[in-house]
Design an enzyme around this catalytic site. Sequence first.
Site, PDB file in Angstrom:
ATOM      1  N   ASN A 184      40.029  32.879  31.477  1.00 29.13           N
ATOM      2  CA  ASN A 184      38.768  32.593  32.951  1.00 29.13           C
ATOM      3  C   ASN A 184      37.587  32.485  32.467  1.00 29.13           C
ATOM      4  O   ASN A 184      36.558  32.437  32.425  1.00 29.13           O
ATOM      5  CB  ASN A 184      39.556  33.664  33.297  1.00 29.13           C
ATOM      6  CG  ASN A 184      39.173  34.211  35.099  1.00 29.13           C
ATOM      7  OD1 ASN A 184      39.341  33.250  35.516  1.00 29.13           O
ATOM      8  ND2 ASN A 184      39.588  35.350  35.710  1.00 29.13           N
ATOM      9  N   PRO A 241      44.374  35.450  31.374  1.00 28.06           N
ATOM     10  CA  PRO A 241      43.366  35.115  30.430  1.00 28.06           C
ATOM     11  C   PRO A 241      41.822  36.232  30.392  1.00 28.06           C
ATOM     12  O   PRO A 241      41.935  36.529  31.877  1.00 28.06           O
ATOM     13  CB  PRO A 241      42.743  33.837  30.041  1.00 28.06           C
ATOM     14  CG  PRO A 241      43.507  33.606  31.361  1.00 28.06           C
ATOM     15  CD  PRO A 241      44.419  34.264  31.476  1.00 28.06           C
ATOM     16  N   CYS A 242      41.461  36.807  29.398  1.00 26.96           N
ATOM     17  CA  CYS A 242      40.309  37.703  29.714  1.00 26.96           C
ATOM     18  C   CYS A 242      39.540  36.859  31.107  1.00 26.96           C
ATOM     19  O   CYS A 242      39.183  35.646  30.804  1.00 26.96           O
ATOM     20  CB  CYS A 242      39.181  37.734  28.305  1.00 26.96           C
ATOM     21  SG  CYS A 242      37.226  38.277  28.552  1.00 26.96           S
ATOM     22  N   PRO A 243      38.462  37.469  31.770  1.00 28.65           N
ATOM     23  CA  PRO A 243      38.814  39.075  31.334  1.00 28.65           C
ATOM     24  C   PRO A 243      39.719  39.304  32.910  1.00 28.65           C
ATOM     25  O   PRO A 243      39.850  40.722  33.427  1.00 28.65           O
ATOM     26  CB  PRO A 243      37.751  39.269  32.598  1.00 28.65           C
ATOM     27  CG  PRO A 243      37.226  38.008  33.527  1.00 28.65           C
ATOM     28  CD  PRO A 243      38.001  36.491  33.303  1.00 28.65           C
TER      29      PRO A 243
END
Lengths: 398, 81
Positions: A397, B17-19
């Site tokens: 992200n 996905p992160c975060p």
Amino acid sequence: MQKKLLIIGGGSAGTILANSLDRRDFEISVVSSSFGHLFQPALLYVAFTNVKSHIVRDERSLLPPHVNLIHDQITAVDLNEQRATSANGAVFPYDYLVIATGMRTDTSQIPGLSEINEKYGDYHSSIARAQRLWKRLDSFPGGTIALGQGSPIIKCPPSPLEGIFLTDELLRKKGLRDKSRLIFFTPFPRAYSASPMNEIVEPLLQEHGIEVLTFFDLDHIDPATNTLYSIEGDKIECDLPIVIPPFKGAEIEYLPVDVVDPDNFVITDKETLRVKGTFNAFAVGDASNLPTSKAGVGTHLQAKVVAKTLSGHPAKFDGRTSCPFDLGNGRGVFVNGSYEAPVTKARPTRTNHLMKMAFERIYWSSLRGRLDPVMDAYFALTRPRPASKEQEPASTNV
Amino acid sequence: MDETTTGRILIDSTGSPCPGPITDLALAYRRSKVGDLLELWATDPGIRTDVRAWAAKTGNEILSISDSDGKIVVVIRIAKR
């Protein structure tokens, strides 16, 4: 026979979509609460560099003549009955619906934030608020500035760090940096939420003497003393708080009620962009709950995916983002990622900064589809590579 | 966020996905109260490190971290709010 397409929202997603469909196939109506189309990324430069260029254009001028632009506020959507209702009581039946409302700032989630942002401004709400922040920064005599986001949900993930880097740059230019303390706070475990990009950012923050307070999830503010308190039990005392407000989905009541999450973001299939449980309703841009960044490039690509699907060529969104990230002092970096491809470290350059600066001009043309071949080539050239199974876990992200 | 059959509050961040997972956990923590049990599902491996750091910072208790076919399940007891 033409199908009735109702687009709620005249921001970038709604405008791109309305420009991407064949008029012979659709009778298109765009309902927008404002006829002024704001180039939102420019608020950063209004607030931190006093940019005064024309960042608002007439929405009518951005749409083809055959698109029906209606000035109204949609307040209810009945997905079962296929109709939307406005504040003025108008009813809009549709064959296909695209929810492109964007999201709204909501200071009410943090006690004390309304007073703080009314007094000092911010750079995500409006031009007036951004101009207010510029006035505060321009007259800042030195002291402590604390800047961060008020909630984990944010529009444009790089924007908090862009704000602190541009503050640092401004204070240096004014000769006030040695009289000032800069504190960057974040609800995340690190300054930049995605680890690989954080490796680029942290040394820069250290180099610039910017303090970082991680796991600072803002709980409330005492406006009388400019003291910020976190859920985790920490506090920051400062002279100038710059707080990015929390965000929520548009104020629309949906039927069925379970198509939105607790913050009123529309629950959306992350690939087809269809609203949960529907075949003829889509959500694009900031309005959805997609597990990807709320940023312009994703919005652009999502609008194109829905346009293709509506035109009979079903397409899928791959989670792609490409965020230009201004690191101050004329340097920038692009943060690329997708659902399958992790963000990787990228080198800050002056060219990237100049590309970000050129975005405003590109933006207006891109809304009308005039730059589609160029944009497609850019996205293909910068397509991130999917992670291999053996690769060290990373973040995707941005 | 849903209630599971075991009375835990489920936070499904699989595929995010992160975060994403730590964001979802932070949002759930805002809505939680002392005594709540949170069950976080994630596929991003970075959550292992992040959730330990989060628990240490917030004073909450990780009851278990398990991994099955790439799905990581973290169970947390809210001890401080």
